[in-house]
Design a protein around this motif. Structure first.
Motif, PDB file in Angstrom:
ATOM      1  N   UNK A  22       0.835  -1.205   0.000  1.00  0.00           N
ATOM      2  CA  UNK A  22       0.000   0.000   0.000  1.00  0.00           C
ATOM      3  C   UNK A  22       0.870   1.255   0.000  1.00  0.00           C
ATOM      4  N   UNK A  23       1.920   1.268   0.821  1.00  0.00           N
ATOM      5  CA  UNK A  23       2.816   2.428   0.860  1.00  0.00           C
ATOM      6  C   UNK A  23       3.464   2.660  -0.505  1.00  0.00           C
ATOM      7  N   UNK A  24       3.865   1.579  -1.170  1.00  0.00           N
ATOM      8  CA  UNK A  24       4.449   1.711  -2.504  1.00  0.00           C
ATOM      9  C   UNK A  24       3.421   2.212  -3.509  1.00  0.00           C
ATOM     10  N   UNK A  25       2.184   1.787  -3.350  1.00  0.00           N
ATOM     11  CA  UNK A  25       1.118   2.251  -4.234  1.00  0.00           C
ATOM     12  C   UNK A  25       0.886   3.752  -4.081  1.00  0.00           C
ATOM     13  N   UNK A  26       0.958   4.222  -2.870  1.00  0.00           N
ATOM     14  CA  UNK A  26       0.804   5.662  -2.641  1.00  0.00           C
ATOM     15  C   UNK A  26       1.959   6.424  -3.282  1.00  0.00           C
ATOM     16  N   UNK A  27       3.177   5.908  -3.120  1.00  0.00           N
ATOM     17  CA  UNK A  27       4.354   6.550  -3.723  1.00  0.00           C
ATOM     18  C   UNK A  27       4.252   6.563  -5.248  1.00  0.00           C
ATOM     19  N   UNK A  28       3.612   5.532  -5.807  1.00  0.00           N
ATOM     20  CA  UNK A  28       3.462   5.431  -7.264  1.00  0.00           C
ATOM     21  C   UNK A  28       2.327   6.293  -7.796  1.00  0.00           C
ATOM     22  N   UNK A  29       1.601   6.955  -6.901  1.00  0.00           N
ATOM     23  CA  UNK A  29       0.529   7.850  -7.332  1.00  0.00           C
ATOM     24  C   UNK A  29      -0.783   7.164  -7.639  1.00  0.00           C
ATOM     25  N   UNK A  30      -0.979   5.956  -7.107  1.00  0.00           N
ATOM     26  CA  UNK A  30      -2.243   5.269  -7.329  1.00  0.00           C
ATOM     27  C   UNK A  30      -3.338   5.848  -6.440  1.00  0.00           C
ATOM     28  N   UNK A  31      -4.569   5.708  -6.903  1.00  0.00           N
ATOM     29  CA  UNK A  31      -5.734   6.127  -6.121  1.00  0.00           C
ATOM     30  C   UNK A  31      -6.473   4.936  -5.527  1.00  0.00           C
ATOM     31  N   UNK A  32      -6.472   3.814  -6.248  1.00  0.00           N
ATOM     32  CA  UNK A  32      -7.168   2.606  -5.810  1.00  0.00           C
ATOM     33  C   UNK A  32      -6.264   1.402  -6.056  1.00  0.00           C
ATOM     34  N   UNK A  33      -6.219   0.506  -5.074  1.00  0.00           N
ATOM     35  CA  UNK A  33      -5.357  -0.675  -5.150  1.00  0.00           C
ATOM     36  C   UNK A  33      -6.150  -1.908  -4.736  1.00  0.00           C
ATOM     37  N   UNK A  34      -5.955  -3.003  -5.457  1.00  0.00           N
ATOM     38  CA  UNK A  34      -6.478  -4.301  -5.025  1.00  0.00           C
ATOM     39  C   UNK A  34      -5.311  -5.190  -4.620  1.00  0.00           C
ATOM     40  N   UNK A  35      -5.454  -5.883  -3.498  1.00  0.00           N
ATOM     41  CA  UNK A  35      -4.497  -6.904  -3.105  1.00  0.00           C
ATOM     42  C   UNK A  35      -5.088  -8.253  -3.490  1.00  0.00           C
ATOM     43  N   UNK A  36      -4.367  -9.014  -4.324  1.00  0.00           N
ATOM     44  CA  UNK A  36      -4.905 -10.254  -4.887  1.00  0.00           C
ATOM     45  C   UNK A  36      -3.909 -11.393  -4.710  1.00  0.00           C
ATOM     46  N   UNK A  37      -3.601 -11.725  -3.479  1.00  0.00           N
ATOM     47  CA  UNK A  37      -2.646 -12.796  -3.230  1.00  0.00           C
ATOM     48  C   UNK A  37      -3.214 -14.143  -3.666  1.00  0.00           C
ATOM     49  N   UNK A  38      -2.311 -15.083  -3.951  1.00  0.00           N
ATOM     50  CA  UNK A  38      -2.704 -16.398  -4.431  1.00  0.00           C
ATOM     51  C   UNK A  38      -3.374 -17.213  -3.325  1.00  0.00           C
ATOM     52  N   UNK A  39      -4.631 -17.569  -3.555  1.00  0.00           N
ATOM     53  CA  UNK A  39      -5.354 -18.533  -2.720  1.00  0.00           C
ATOM     54  C   UNK A  39      -5.403 -18.161  -1.243  1.00  0.00           C
ATOM     55  N   UNK A  40      -5.377 -16.866  -0.937  1.00  0.00           N
ATOM     56  CA  UNK A  40      -5.480 -16.448   0.463  1.00  0.00           C
ATOM     57  C   UNK A  40      -6.010 -15.018   0.567  1.00  0.00           C
ATOM     58  N   UNK A  41      -6.734 -14.775   1.655  1.00  0.00           N
ATOM     59  CA  UNK A  41      -7.235 -13.427   1.950  1.00  0.00           C
ATOM     60  C   UNK A  41      -6.541 -12.855   3.191  1.00  0.00           C
ATOM     61  N   UNK A  42      -5.476 -13.504   3.634  1.00  0.00           N
ATOM     62  CA  UNK A  42      -4.847 -13.144   4.907  1.00  0.00           C
ATOM     63  C   UNK A  42      -4.316 -11.713   4.955  1.00  0.00           C
ATOM     64  N   UNK A  48      -5.981  -3.098   4.199  1.00  0.00           N
ATOM     65  CA  UNK A  48      -7.107  -2.174   4.341  1.00  0.00           C
ATOM     66  C   UNK A  48      -6.801  -1.076   5.359  1.00  0.00           C
ATOM     67  N   UNK A  49      -6.210  -1.472   6.488  1.00  0.00           N
ATOM     68  CA  UNK A  49      -5.846  -0.482   7.500  1.00  0.00           C
ATOM     69  C   UNK A  49      -4.832   0.519   6.979  1.00  0.00           C
ATOM     70  N   UNK A  50      -3.836   0.030   6.246  1.00  0.00           N
ATOM     71  CA  UNK A  50      -2.822   0.916   5.683  1.00  0.00           C
ATOM     72  C   UNK A  50      -3.422   1.828   4.623  1.00  0.00           C
ATOM     73  N   UNK A  51      -4.325   1.292   3.812  1.00  0.00           N
ATOM     74  CA  UNK A  51      -4.964   2.103   2.778  1.00  0.00           C
ATOM     75  C   UNK A  51      -5.822   3.199   3.395  1.00  0.00           C
ATOM     76  N   UNK A  52      -6.540   2.861   4.426  1.00  0.00           N
ATOM     77  CA  UNK A  52      -7.378   3.867   5.091  1.00  0.00           C
ATOM     78  C   UNK A  52      -6.519   4.988   5.666  1.00  0.00           C
ATOM     79  N   UNK A  53      -5.397   4.616   6.282  1.00  0.00           N
ATOM     80  CA  UNK A  53      -4.503   5.629   6.848  1.00  0.00           C
ATOM     81  C   UNK A  53      -3.874   6.492   5.769  1.00  0.00           C
ATOM     82  N   UNK A  54      -3.643   5.904   4.592  1.00  0.00           N
ATOM     83  CA  UNK A  54      -2.991   6.626   3.497  1.00  0.00           C
ATOM     84  C   UNK A  54      -3.974   7.358   2.598  1.00  0.00           C
ATOM     85  N   UNK A  55      -5.265   7.135   2.789  1.00  0.00           N
ATOM     86  CA  UNK A  55      -6.267   7.779   1.949  1.00  0.00           C
ATOM     87  C   UNK A  55      -6.448   7.124   0.594  1.00  0.00           C
ATOM     88  N   UNK A  56      -5.986   5.864   0.446  1.00  0.00           N
ATOM     89  CA  UNK A  56      -6.136   5.135  -0.807  1.00  0.00           C
ATOM     90  C   UNK A  56      -7.418   4.313  -0.793  1.00  0.00           C
TER      91      UNK A  56
END
Length: 283
Positions: A22-42, A48-56
């Motif tokens: 999420x921090x790298x996404x903010x540095x890259x200038x993204x507005x919306x990010x999906x995390x899509x790890x293989x076979x896990x939602x962990x 989500x917490x990091x995105x909320x804090x970063x405003x993403x």
């Protein structure tokens, strides 16, 4: 609005923790990010917490390992209910299969004198993450067998390698049904890339469309012009959602955040198609 809907963290085969993605996404200038790890939602809670804090904006997602006729197919599921029992059961079966598969791959390599142990592979794995070939690649790098992940896959770990061992993966039609039953939206990841083995048969894609597939990942670094044209033609003919994404793995691949993106119009279609919800808007 810059939207990247395909990224990985240390919960599967990325090299950054979810919050760091999420921090790298903010540095890259993204507005919306999906995390899509293989076979896990962990990784969802931390991301989500990091995105909320970063405003993403944050989209909870998953990349489900599927297989048809020996061909690996990756299905992205967005905005699914992580507590859906049928989906959870399927993911756990895939994760257990990966563990036994890695033992067999290491055994095959050891028989040829390649100096690697299963303990060294597991040492590359973050707690709770899904074990996969990238962790074996990292162990080979750490042991000085190869210089980097790319070389490990090129020389030792590709699908046609003598060391390759398949693992359990759900049929893609069933995976689409699982995603739908969990309230989510299904998109085939990089369907026509030739760099990952045989290109997915368009007939299988059309079978998936008939089963309720929602979209195709059209813009991806591993799609050449012909692959994008083919994907676009299927999208137009069947009124599917068209996405573009980075497939970011941190230092594990050359892919860079935001190098391909999904349009706001197509993203709105994803949000409208989900019945489970879970989207965190930016701001």
């Amino acid at each position: 609005m810059r939207i990247d809907l395909h990224t990985h963290s240390t919960e599967s085969d990325g090299t950054q923790a979810p919050a760091d993605v999420v921090a790298s996404a903010r540095e890259a200038g993204l507005d919306v990010l999906a995390l899509t790890d293989h076979d896990t939602t962990r990784g969802w809670t931390a991301a989500r917490g990091a995105a909320q804090a970063a405003g993403l904006g944050f989209v909870p997602g998953i990349e489900i390992s599927c297989q048809r006729g020996g061909r690996s197919i990756h299905l992205l599921g967005y905005l699914v209910d992580p507590g859906n029992q049928a989906l959870v059961t399927e993911l756990e079966q895939a994760r257990r299969s990966r563990l036994t598969r890695m033992d067999r791959m290491v055994e095959r390599m050891a028989a040829d004198g390649i100096p690697i142990s299963i303990e060294e592979v597991r040492a590359q794995l973050a707690p709770g993450a899904t074990l996969g070939r990238p962790h074996l690649a990292d162990a080979l790098v750490a042991a000085g067998v190869v210089p980097d992940r790319a070389a490990a896959f090129r020389d030792w770990l590709h699908n046609d390698s003598r060391y390759y061992v398949s693992h359990y993966a759900v049929d893609p039609v069933r995976a689409i049904a699982l995603v739908a039953a969990a309230g989510g939206v299904s998109v085939i990841a990089h369907p026509f890339t030739g760099s990952r083995g045989r290109v997915l048969d368009p007939a299988v894609v059309l079978e998936m469309v008939d089963a309720g597939l929602d979209g195709l990942e059209v813009d991806h670094r591993d799609h050449d012009d012909a692959a994008r044209d083919l994907a676009c033609s299927i999208v137009r003919e069947h009124d599917l959602i068209a996405t573009g994404s980075s497939d970011y793995h941190g230092a594990g691949k050359l892919n860079r955040l935001g190098e391909n993106a999904t349009s706001p119009e197509q993203f709105e279609r994803i949000l409208a198609a989900s019945t489970a919800g879970g989207y965190l808007p930016p701001g």
